[in-house]
Design an enzyme around this catalytic site. Structure first.
Site, PDB file in Angstrom:
ATOM      1  N   LYS A 128      -1.090  26.921 -22.429  1.00 25.22           N
ATOM      2  CA  LYS A 128      -0.157  27.485 -23.414  1.00 25.22           C
ATOM      3  C   LYS A 128      -0.298  26.751 -24.753  1.00 25.22           C
ATOM      4  O   LYS A 128      -0.462  27.379 -25.800  1.00 25.22           O
ATOM      5  CB  LYS A 128       1.284  27.385 -22.903  1.00 25.22           C
ATOM      6  CG  LYS A 128       2.262  28.103 -23.794  1.00 25.22           C
ATOM      7  CD  LYS A 128       3.637  28.177 -23.184  1.00 25.22           C
ATOM      8  CE  LYS A 128       4.500  27.061 -23.713  1.00 25.22           C
ATOM      9  NZ  LYS A 128       5.881  27.138 -23.284  1.00 25.22           N
TER      10      LYS A 128
ATOM     11  N   ASP B 201       4.136  32.353 -23.308  1.00 27.63           N
ATOM     12  CA  ASP B 201       5.438  31.702 -23.179  1.00 27.63           C
ATOM     13  C   ASP B 201       6.405  32.671 -22.489  1.00 27.63           C
ATOM     14  O   ASP B 201       6.028  33.782 -22.105  1.00 27.63           O
ATOM     15  CB  ASP B 201       5.962  31.240 -24.545  1.00 27.63           C
ATOM     16  CG  ASP B 201       6.352  32.407 -25.429  1.00 27.63           C
ATOM     17  OD1 ASP B 201       6.107  33.572 -25.049  1.00 27.63           O
ATOM     18  OD2 ASP B 201       6.912  32.168 -26.501  1.00 27.63           O
TER      19      ASP B 201
END
Ligand code: SF4
Length: 218
Positions: A125, A143
């Site tokens: 991420k 996310d």
């Protein structure tokens, strides 16, 4: 939906979000410093971007560079970042990542996923966030907003939560060059309209493209 239909729907979603949010900006206020985005990305786990922005002001005034952070006192870093939660692990990670950045990468943030993943505390991420924002590369930042909304839009089952699988699915469905901007916009959309609880489907500009709204199931 076939893969082709999903890709077409996603393309339409991307176009509408571009119109809805002409500016595509990172919610973390890193002031153009790649190292700061690395640190703030780590602080943002299970914490709001707004809180990270506030806490980072003090953190970076005390430790303005990777060199300062690498040499910083761990307990002092912990104390400052405490409001972000998970502060022991995060402090350890940002100090160690700053040290590694200096030792192994001459203080320059790497531009390849594989190298970024070597930095302590950096998962896909954060690596995607850095590749997209710092290097302008195609990236998917999986996310909580991206995971929830793309599921509702029918790109995969809504119950799917595995960020790696989701990243690969989205990469296969879209022009990846648009990925980073799309993910910034989807954060805004998730905060304003497609909320986790109580999405505002009645006023949603994507409702005709949404499996959740239409009751479609995979
Ligand atoms: S229609 Fe509802 S669930 Fe679908 S994208 Fe819009 S707000 Fe989210």
């Amino acid at each position: 939906m076939t893969k082709k239909e999903k890709a077409k729907r996603l393309e339409a979603v991307i176009d509408r979000l571009e119109t809805l949010y002409p500016e595509s900006e990172c919610a973390l206020n890193y002031k153009g410093d790649p190292w700061k985005l690395l640190v703030m990305g780590r602080l943002s786990a299970q914490c709001t971007d707004a809180r990270v922005n506030i806490v980072s002001e003090e953190l970076f005034s005390r430790f303005p560079t990777a060199y300062d952070m690498a040499e910083g006192d761990l307990s002092e870093i912990e104390e400052i970042i405490k409001p972000c939660g998970l502060y022991r692990m995060k402090a350890d990670n940002i100090k160690a990542a700053s040290q590694m950045l200096i030792d192994r990468f001459s203080g320059v943030l790497p531009s390849e996923m594989e190298q970024l993943l070597k930095l302590p505390g950096v998962g896909r991420k954060i690596a995607n966030l850095l590749l997209g924002d710092v290097y302008g590369k195609g990236a998917i930042v999986c996310d909580t907003h991206c995971i929830r909304i793309c599921g509702r839009l029918g790109m995969y089952p809504e119950t799917l939560r595995d960020p790696y699988k989701i990243e690969m699915i989205l990469r296969s469905l879209m022009d990846i060059e648009k990925g980073s901007d799309f993910c910034h916009r989807i954060v805004n959309f998730g905060r304003e309209i497609c909320l986790a609880r109580g999405p505002k489907c009645d006023v949603c500009p994507l409702s005709d493209l949404c499996s959740h709204k239409k009751g479609e199931r995979e």
